[in-house]
Design a protein around this motif. Sequence first.
Motif, PDB file in Angstrom:
ATOM      1  N   ASP A  53      49.563 -39.136 -11.861  1.00 38.98           N
ATOM      2  CA  ASP A  53      50.708 -39.864 -12.417  1.00 38.98           C
ATOM      3  C   ASP A  53      50.786 -41.283 -11.864  1.00 38.98           C
ATOM      4  O   ASP A  53      51.160 -42.223 -12.569  1.00 38.98           O
ATOM      5  N   ALA A  54      50.425 -41.434 -10.582  1.00 34.50           N
ATOM      6  CA  ALA A  54      50.562 -42.736  -9.924  1.00 34.50           C
ATOM      7  C   ALA A  54      49.377 -43.659 -10.187  1.00 34.50           C
ATOM      8  O   ALA A  54      49.551 -44.854 -10.449  1.00 34.50           O
ATOM      9  N   TRP A  55      48.148 -43.119 -10.111  1.00 30.95           N
ATOM     10  CA  TRP A  55      46.947 -43.964 -10.162  1.00 30.95           C
ATOM     11  C   TRP A  55      45.926 -43.532 -11.212  1.00 30.95           C
ATOM     12  O   TRP A  55      44.815 -44.039 -11.243  1.00 30.95           O
ATOM     13  N   GLY A  56      46.298 -42.614 -12.061  1.00 30.76           N
ATOM     14  CA  GLY A  56      45.350 -42.163 -13.072  1.00 30.76           C
ATOM     15  C   GLY A  56      44.353 -41.169 -12.514  1.00 30.76           C
ATOM     16  O   GLY A  56      44.348 -40.864 -11.323  1.00 30.76           O
ATOM     17  N   TRP A  57      43.489 -40.660 -13.381  1.00 30.50           N
ATOM     18  CA  TRP A  57      42.548 -39.619 -12.950  1.00 30.50           C
ATOM     19  C   TRP A  57      41.569 -40.131 -11.896  1.00 30.50           C
ATOM     20  O   TRP A  57      41.093 -39.372 -11.050  1.00 30.50           O
ATOM     21  N   GLN A  58      41.272 -41.457 -11.923  1.00 30.24           N
ATOM     22  CA  GLN A  58      40.348 -41.995 -10.928  1.00 30.24           C
ATOM     23  C   GLN A  58      40.883 -41.828  -9.506  1.00 30.24           C
ATOM     24  O   GLN A  58      40.115 -41.592  -8.558  1.00 30.24           O
ATOM     25  N   GLY A  59      42.209 -41.949  -9.360  1.00 30.74           N
ATOM     26  CA  GLY A  59      42.805 -41.809  -8.032  1.00 30.74           C
ATOM     27  C   GLY A  59      42.579 -40.435  -7.431  1.00 30.74           C
ATOM     28  O   GLY A  59      42.473 -40.280  -6.211  1.00 30.74           O
ATOM     29  N   VAL A  60      42.481 -39.407  -8.295  1.00 30.91           N
ATOM     30  CA  VAL A  60      42.245 -38.044  -7.811  1.00 30.91           C
ATOM     31  C   VAL A  60      40.928 -37.971  -7.054  1.00 30.91           C
ATOM     32  O   VAL A  60      40.833 -37.368  -5.980  1.00 30.91           O
ATOM     33  N   PHE A  61      39.902 -38.635  -7.565  1.00 31.58           N
ATOM     34  CA  PHE A  61      38.585 -38.540  -6.943  1.00 31.58           C
ATOM     35  C   PHE A  61      38.460 -39.428  -5.713  1.00 31.58           C
ATOM     36  O   PHE A  61      37.656 -39.147  -4.821  1.00 31.58           O
ATOM     37  N   VAL A  62      39.259 -40.467  -5.650  1.00 26.47           N
ATOM     38  CA  VAL A  62      39.327 -41.249  -4.406  1.00 26.47           C
ATOM     39  C   VAL A  62      39.927 -40.385  -3.296  1.00 26.47           C
ATOM     40  O   VAL A  62      39.430 -40.367  -2.162  1.00 26.47           O
ATOM     41  N   VAL A  63      40.994 -39.654  -3.618  1.00 27.33           N
ATOM     42  CA  VAL A  63      41.619 -38.770  -2.631  1.00 27.33           C
ATOM     43  C   VAL A  63      40.655 -37.652  -2.224  1.00 27.33           C
ATOM     44  O   VAL A  63      40.567 -37.279  -1.053  1.00 27.33           O
ATOM     45  N   LEU A  64      39.905 -37.102  -3.188  1.00 30.35           N
ATOM     46  CA  LEU A  64      38.925 -36.065  -2.871  1.00 30.35           C
ATOM     47  C   LEU A  64      37.859 -36.579  -1.911  1.00 30.35           C
ATOM     48  O   LEU A  64      37.471 -35.890  -0.961  1.00 30.35           O
ATOM     49  N   ALA A  65      37.381 -37.792  -2.142  1.00 32.02           N
ATOM     50  CA  ALA A  65      36.379 -38.383  -1.251  1.00 32.02           C
ATOM     51  C   ALA A  65      36.949 -38.578   0.156  1.00 32.02           C
ATOM     52  O   ALA A  65      36.268 -38.326   1.158  1.00 32.02           O
ATOM     53  N   ALA A  66      38.219 -38.997   0.221  1.00 29.76           N
ATOM     54  CA  ALA A  66      38.856 -39.191   1.529  1.00 29.76           C
ATOM     55  C   ALA A  66      39.022 -37.859   2.255  1.00 29.76           C
ATOM     56  O   ALA A  66      38.813 -37.762   3.476  1.00 29.76           O
ATOM     57  N   PHE A  67      39.384 -36.792   1.521  1.00 34.42           N
ATOM     58  CA  PHE A  67      39.530 -35.466   2.125  1.00 34.42           C
ATOM     59  C   PHE A  67      38.198 -34.986   2.703  1.00 34.42           C
ATOM     60  O   PHE A  67      38.129 -34.459   3.816  1.00 34.42           O
ATOM     61  N   ALA A  68      37.114 -35.170   1.938  1.00 37.06           N
ATOM     62  CA  ALA A  68      35.791 -34.786   2.424  1.00 37.06           C
ATOM     63  C   ALA A  68      35.411 -35.606   3.641  1.00 37.06           C
ATOM     64  O   ALA A  68      34.722 -35.113   4.544  1.00 37.06           O
ATOM     65  N   GLY A  69      35.861 -36.856   3.685  1.00 37.69           N
ATOM     66  CA  GLY A  69      35.598 -37.687   4.861  1.00 37.69           C
ATOM     67  C   GLY A  69      36.232 -37.116   6.123  1.00 37.69           C
ATOM     68  O   GLY A  69      35.653 -37.176   7.208  1.00 37.69           O
ATOM     69  N   VAL A  70      37.428 -36.533   5.983  1.00 39.87           N
ATOM     70  CA  VAL A  70      38.090 -35.882   7.125  1.00 39.87           C
ATOM     71  C   VAL A  70      37.281 -34.669   7.582  1.00 39.87           C
ATOM     72  O   VAL A  70      37.107 -34.430   8.783  1.00 39.87           O
TER      73      VAL A  70
ATOM     74  N   SER B  54      48.542 -26.572  -2.994  1.00 38.43           N
ATOM     75  CA  SER B  54      48.804 -27.998  -2.816  1.00 38.43           C
ATOM     76  C   SER B  54      47.919 -28.871  -3.697  1.00 38.43           C
ATOM     77  O   SER B  54      48.319 -29.978  -4.079  1.00 38.43           O
ATOM     78  N   ALA B  55      46.715 -28.399  -4.050  1.00 42.22           N
ATOM     79  CA  ALA B  55      45.774 -29.236  -4.800  1.00 42.22           C
ATOM     80  C   ALA B  55      46.343 -29.707  -6.140  1.00 42.22           C
ATOM     81  O   ALA B  55      46.286 -30.906  -6.445  1.00 42.22           O
ATOM     82  N   PRO B  56      46.909 -28.823  -6.983  1.00 43.49           N
ATOM     83  CA  PRO B  56      47.455 -29.323  -8.246  1.00 43.49           C
ATOM     84  C   PRO B  56      48.652 -30.248  -8.041  1.00 43.49           C
ATOM     85  O   PRO B  56      48.865 -31.174  -8.835  1.00 43.49           O
ATOM     86  N   VAL B  57      49.437 -29.992  -6.987  1.00 41.86           N
ATOM     87  CA  VAL B  57      50.581 -30.871  -6.703  1.00 41.86           C
ATOM     88  C   VAL B  57      50.079 -32.267  -6.348  1.00 41.86           C
ATOM     89  O   VAL B  57      50.528 -33.277  -6.906  1.00 41.86           O
ATOM     90  N   ILE B  58      49.133 -32.316  -5.396  1.00 40.27           N
ATOM     91  CA  ILE B  58      48.566 -33.606  -4.993  1.00 40.27           C
ATOM     92  C   ILE B  58      47.882 -34.272  -6.174  1.00 40.27           C
ATOM     93  O   ILE B  58      48.030 -35.477  -6.406  1.00 40.27           O
ATOM     94  N   GLY B  59      47.115 -33.455  -6.942  1.00 36.18           N
ATOM     95  CA  GLY B  59      46.416 -34.009  -8.089  1.00 36.18           C
ATOM     96  C   GLY B  59      47.364 -34.539  -9.152  1.00 36.18           C
ATOM     97  O   GLY B  59      47.142 -35.614  -9.712  1.00 36.18           O
ATOM     98  N   GLY B  60      48.445 -33.796  -9.419  1.00 39.21           N
ATOM     99  CA  GLY B  60      49.405 -34.239 -10.426  1.00 39.21           C
ATOM    100  C   GLY B  60      50.113 -35.519 -10.025  1.00 39.21           C
ATOM    101  O   GLY B  60      50.236 -36.450 -10.829  1.00 39.21           O
ATOM    102  N   VAL B  61      50.571 -35.586  -8.773  1.00 33.52           N
ATOM    103  CA  VAL B  61      51.248 -36.787  -8.281  1.00 33.52           C
ATOM    104  C   VAL B  61      50.296 -37.974  -8.285  1.00 33.52           C
ATOM    105  O   VAL B  61      50.647 -39.086  -8.698  1.00 33.52           O
TER     106      VAL B  61
END
Length: 409
Positions: free
Chosen positions: A175-192, A165-172
């Motif tokens: 595409d939507a928010w640029g590479w910066q969005g990937v690390f925002v999602v990573l921070a949110a995942f670690a928050g969970v 799932s990681a490359p799928v989530i990362g790719g989507v």
Amino acid sequence: MSLTQSSSSSSDLSRKLRNDKGYYWFLVTYLVILSALGSFVNDMYSPALPAMCRFFGCSVPLGQMGLTMGMIGLSIGQLVLGPVSDRYGRKPVLIGAVSLFIVAAVASVFSPTIHVFNTCRLFQGIGAAGGYFLARTIPADIYSGRPLARLMALIGAINGIAPASAPVIGGVTADAWGWQGVFVVLAAFAGVVLLFSPRMKESLAPANRAKGPWIDSLKGYGALLHNRSFMVHVCYKGAALGLLFAYISASPFILQTHYGLSQTIYGLVIGFNALFVAAGSMLALRFHPLKRAARTGAFILLSGVAIQAVALYTIHSIWVFEGAMIVILFALGLIFSTTNTLAMNEGRARAGEASSLLGTAGYVVGALVSPLVGMGNVLHSTAIVFVVVAVAVCVCSQASSRIAPDLDR
């Protein structure tokens, strides 16, 4: 407290955790999430590598250094945090490490240069190391033998969802928010992960922890390094994991730059491939003795790599590339599940340090090979790295075959 009392206290805690079925399934789920954090730290942003190289105006090898720095951080983190967890317990290390990961992930979003970004990646790796090695350490605190093998294989199989799932989530996301969005999602995942940490029970009884200053626990590495059976399986797992990291590092440039896949389609392809790692991990449990699964995996791996090397040099077909990678990843699943269990069963008396060495071995190899696959013609350099690492896996397989099976039940 006497040794007998200490052992009894630890046994009572382990028995209590084993008998709580509801907690068992929470533990499986939580350990999958912890292990996934280690996978996500590299897998999730790999689809954005070509775009990041363009954003920072840097070369491919310099862009791939972000993967290397993450692996170095994972190695350093495991080597330091393993003894710390043996001294102070698993939960404090988990909470501190995940908190560091969140801070580093957020900081990377604002990186002005590739060098600052790569430094942030180092601290992300250190933070992710806590969850990654604890996903192996905690089961060894509670189980041994075949029960340990079943739990590790179950976690490994379910955790196939993470690299899938990681490359799928990362790719989507990219595409939507640029590479910066990937690390925002990573921070949110670690928050969970952090949010659910209070539910996790401490698996290392206070009476069974290392005594004295935590740095004294580093001496435990010496005993493990002299344990031949343990080190053979550590090297075995490390070589196999190095091949996986070579694939992760090279695949964005092969599938996106060479074959023209979008970031999203690339993520879907990598995610599909990762399911074969999970399949191999679960199938390993059907082998008796268990180590036969790794030997079979090494043979399949060498066959798949031979086909892949020829294909990368001469055929240049995405379908042949994909077919060979599926074979290779299935073989890696057989090896990962088996070597994880055999090594942790050998080193469970020093579970923190054992898990640290086991995880570090793969990241040391991965840190070395990741920049190499981007040198010159990426197809040719990838083929060469694959062959060299596959030969190392087979050498380790031969060494393992000479060790008497210790898990034949």
